[in-house]
Write a protein that holds these residues in place. Structure first.
Motif, PDB file in Angstrom:
ATOM      1  N   GLU A 183      43.486 -53.068  16.493  1.00 49.73           N
ATOM      2  CA  GLU A 183      44.228 -52.841  15.252  1.00 49.73           C
ATOM      3  C   GLU A 183      45.173 -51.612  15.389  1.00 49.73           C
ATOM      4  N   PRO A 184      46.462 -51.793  14.866  1.00 46.54           N
ATOM      5  CA  PRO A 184      47.406 -50.785  14.891  1.00 46.54           C
ATOM      6  C   PRO A 184      47.466 -49.588  14.052  1.00 46.54           C
ATOM      7  N   SER A 185      47.485 -48.485  14.365  1.00 39.43           N
ATOM      8  CA  SER A 185      47.622 -47.128  13.644  1.00 39.43           C
ATOM      9  C   SER A 185      48.613 -47.185  12.671  1.00 39.43           C
ATOM     10  N   VAL A 186      48.543 -46.345  11.671  1.00 39.86           N
ATOM     11  CA  VAL A 186      49.395 -46.310  10.330  1.00 39.86           C
ATOM     12  C   VAL A 186      50.099 -44.936  10.413  1.00 39.86           C
ATOM     13  N   THR A 187      49.272 -44.031  10.852  1.00 40.92           N
ATOM     14  CA  THR A 187      49.812 -42.627  10.721  1.00 40.92           C
ATOM     15  C   THR A 187      49.475 -41.876  12.109  1.00 40.92           C
ATOM     16  N   ALA A 188      50.576 -41.380  12.514  1.00 34.34           N
ATOM     17  CA  ALA A 188      50.547 -40.314  13.622  1.00 34.34           C
ATOM     18  C   ALA A 188      50.575 -39.035  13.392  1.00 34.34           C
ATOM     19  N   SER A 189      49.323 -38.335  13.091  1.00 24.10           N
ATOM     20  CA  SER A 189      49.253 -37.243  12.603  1.00 24.10           C
ATOM     21  C   SER A 189      49.651 -36.001  13.771  1.00 24.10           C
ATOM     22  N   TRP A 190      49.659 -36.345  14.815  1.00 26.87           N
ATOM     23  CA  TRP A 190      49.772 -35.579  15.976  1.00 26.87           C
ATOM     24  C   TRP A 190      51.493 -35.012  15.940  1.00 26.87           C
ATOM     25  N   LYS A 191      52.296 -35.637  14.978  1.00 23.22           N
ATOM     26  CA  LYS A 191      53.745 -35.178  14.784  1.00 23.22           C
ATOM     27  C   LYS A 191      53.700 -34.033  13.932  1.00 23.22           C
ATOM     28  N   THR A 192      52.660 -33.716  13.236  1.00 25.11           N
ATOM     29  CA  THR A 192      52.690 -32.451  12.334  1.00 25.11           C
ATOM     30  C   THR A 192      51.528 -31.646  12.362  1.00 25.11           C
ATOM     31  N   ILE A 193      50.525 -31.829  13.220  1.00 26.79           N
ATOM     32  CA  ILE A 193      49.508 -31.223  13.531  1.00 26.79           C
ATOM     33  C   ILE A 193      49.451 -30.908  14.883  1.00 26.79           C
ATOM     34  N   PRO A 194      49.303 -29.629  15.519  1.00 24.34           N
ATOM     35  CA  PRO A 194      49.167 -29.147  16.900  1.00 24.34           C
ATOM     36  C   PRO A 194      47.995 -29.944  17.555  1.00 24.34           C
ATOM     37  N   SER A 195      48.354 -30.400  18.797  1.00 19.19           N
ATOM     38  CA  SER A 195      47.395 -31.054  19.607  1.00 19.19           C
ATOM     39  C   SER A 195      47.487 -30.744  21.022  1.00 19.19           C
ATOM     40  N   TYR A 196      46.077 -31.016  21.474  1.00 19.14           N
ATOM     41  CA  TYR A 196      45.674 -30.549  22.690  1.00 19.14           C
ATOM     42  C   TYR A 196      45.130 -31.790  23.572  1.00 19.14           C
ATOM     43  N   ALA A 197      45.177 -31.772  24.708  1.00 19.67           N
ATOM     44  CA  ALA A 197      44.684 -33.129  25.533  1.00 19.67           C
ATOM     45  C   ALA A 197      43.852 -32.493  26.876  1.00 19.67           C
ATOM     46  N   ILE A 198      42.915 -33.449  27.355  1.00 23.35           N
ATOM     47  CA  ILE A 198      42.304 -33.046  28.542  1.00 23.35           C
ATOM     48  C   ILE A 198      41.789 -34.414  28.882  1.00 23.35           C
ATOM     49  N   TYR A 199      41.685 -34.734  30.334  1.00 23.77           N
ATOM     50  CA  TYR A 199      41.297 -36.039  30.777  1.00 23.77           C
ATOM     51  C   TYR A 199      41.202 -35.941  31.976  1.00 23.77           C
ATOM     52  N   GLY A 200      40.512 -36.849  32.934  1.00 20.27           N
ATOM     53  CA  GLY A 200      40.284 -36.785  34.420  1.00 20.27           C
ATOM     54  C   GLY A 200      41.354 -37.767  35.229  1.00 20.27           C
ATOM     55  N   SER A 201      41.607 -37.221  36.322  1.00 15.75           N
ATOM     56  CA  SER A 201      42.437 -38.021  37.090  1.00 15.75           C
ATOM     57  C   SER A 201      41.913 -39.300  37.701  1.00 15.75           C
ATOM     58  N   ALA A 202      40.552 -39.403  37.522  1.00 10.22           N
ATOM     59  CA  ALA A 202      39.957 -40.646  38.144  1.00 10.22           C
ATOM     60  C   ALA A 202      39.290 -41.552  36.995  1.00 10.22           C
ATOM     61  N   ASP A 203      39.921 -41.404  35.825  1.00 12.95           N
ATOM     62  CA  ASP A 203      39.457 -42.334  34.509  1.00 12.95           C
ATOM     63  C   ASP A 203      39.999 -43.782  34.851  1.00 12.95           C
ATOM     64  N   ARG A 204      38.721 -44.480  34.758  1.00 12.57           N
ATOM     65  CA  ARG A 204      39.138 -46.013  35.074  1.00 12.57           C
ATOM     66  C   ARG A 204      39.085 -46.839  33.831  1.00 12.57           C
ATOM     67  N   ASN A 205      38.911 -46.221  32.576  1.00  8.72           N
ATOM     68  CA  ASN A 205      39.153 -46.792  31.489  1.00  8.72           C
ATOM     69  C   ASN A 205      40.298 -46.769  30.843  1.00  8.72           C
ATOM     70  N   ILE A 206      41.087 -45.609  30.751  1.00 12.64           N
ATOM     71  CA  ILE A 206      42.331 -45.233  30.244  1.00 12.64           C
ATOM     72  C   ILE A 206      43.157 -44.649  31.530  1.00 12.64           C
ATOM     73  N   PRO A 207      44.115 -45.283  31.835  1.00 12.13           N
ATOM     74  CA  PRO A 207      44.888 -45.167  33.007  1.00 12.13           C
ATOM     75  C   PRO A 207      45.367 -43.518  32.754  1.00 12.13           C
ATOM     76  N   PRO A 208      45.171 -42.667  33.822  1.00 14.34           N
ATOM     77  CA  PRO A 208      45.583 -41.042  33.676  1.00 14.34           C
ATOM     78  C   PRO A 208      47.032 -41.229  33.239  1.00 14.34           C
ATOM     79  N   ALA A 209      47.920 -42.162  33.822  1.00 11.75           N
ATOM     80  CA  ALA A 209      49.441 -42.196  33.289  1.00 11.75           C
ATOM     81  C   ALA A 209      49.496 -42.244  32.047  1.00 11.75           C
TER      82      ALA A 209
END
Length: 252
Positions: A183-209
């Motif tokens: 399902e495609p997203s409709v709104t990208a709220s990170w364009k107006t709200i500050p965002s932070y990110a954390i992820y693992g270098s060995a993630d096998r579900n979502i590629p780290p790249a």
């Protein structure tokens, strides 16, 4: 719904004294459930934060976001909205129009732009092995629910937790509707709200790249990459996840 120190009921805002810390609302993703946040909740509660772990329906981005949005609307005062994995698109949509959301925190999560889906984003860079680990279950209406095969769950989803804990997580995982991931997203709220990110270098579900690309595109205030961490880093590294959430909560 899993709770921290307080629960907010729709239609009855929970009072907070002036100048109090933001409430942290945590939204789990596919193949997980609310208790996956337990370690993060314990750490945040110890630091004096009110927490609510929402029960994400995992049926579709718009409908799931509507449920989370209603919960946000019941909280009096600022909110730090946190999403894991597919919970990323849900918080991105749910924050739209909510003036009390002061920050978005993406924990090994998708941060889609308008028109993007979890499936389109995950295929932008190589590295995901999730497709080979999925177990589809046909529902009565012909729709498909997706699970991670229990015998593959440890290595695929939570390679850096103990085998015993991964076995419990596999047994309690909640399925996601296949249609929700497309399902495609409709709104990208990170364009107006500050965002932070954390992820693992060995993630096998979502590629780290992919997560690096999304964090840079969103101009993440702070991005943390945990060496050798799996997709389930809120379970394996709750302290580091809680610390980033606190950074978002303390920001002006």
């Amino acid at each position: 719904m899993m709770l921290g120190t307080s629960l907010a009921f729709p239609g009855k805002p929970s009072a907070q004294p002036a100048g109090s810390k933001p409430t942290v609302v945590l939204v789990h993703g596919a193949f997980a459930e609310s208790s996956s946040w337990n370690g993060v909740i314990a750490e945040l509660n110890r630091r004096g934060y009110r927490t609510i772990a929402a029960a994400n329906p995992l049926r579709g981005v718009a409908s799931d976001a509507a449920a989370v949005s209603a919960l946000i609307g019941s909280v009096h005062g600022p909110v730090v909205l946190v999403g894991h994995s597919y919970g990323g698109p849900v918080i991105t949509e749910a924050a739209s129009g909510k003036a009390n959301v002061k920050a978005l925190v993406y924990v090994a999560a998708f941060a889609p732009d308008t028109g993007e889906s979890s499936l389109t984003l995950s295929s932008q860079f190589p590295g995901s092995t999730l497709g080979d680990a999925l177990l589809p279950v046909t529902l009565s209406a012909g729709n498909l629910d997706l699970y991670v095969e229990p015998e593959k769950f440890h290595q695929q989803f939570a390679a850096d937790v103990s085998a015993a804990q991964a076995k419990l997580m596999a047994a309690t995982q909640r399925p996601v509707a296949k249609a929700a991931l497309a399902e495609p997203s409709v709104t990208a709220s990170w364009k107006t709200i500050p965002s932070y990110a954390i992820y693992g270098s060995a993630d096998r579900n979502i590629p780290p790249a992919v997560m690096k690309f999304m964090a840079e595109r969103a101009r993440s205030v702070k991005t943390v990459v945990i060496k050798d961490a799996s997709h389930a880093l809120m379970v394996s590294h709750p302290g580091k996840v809680a610390s980033l959430i606190e950074d978002a909560a303390k920001a002006p």
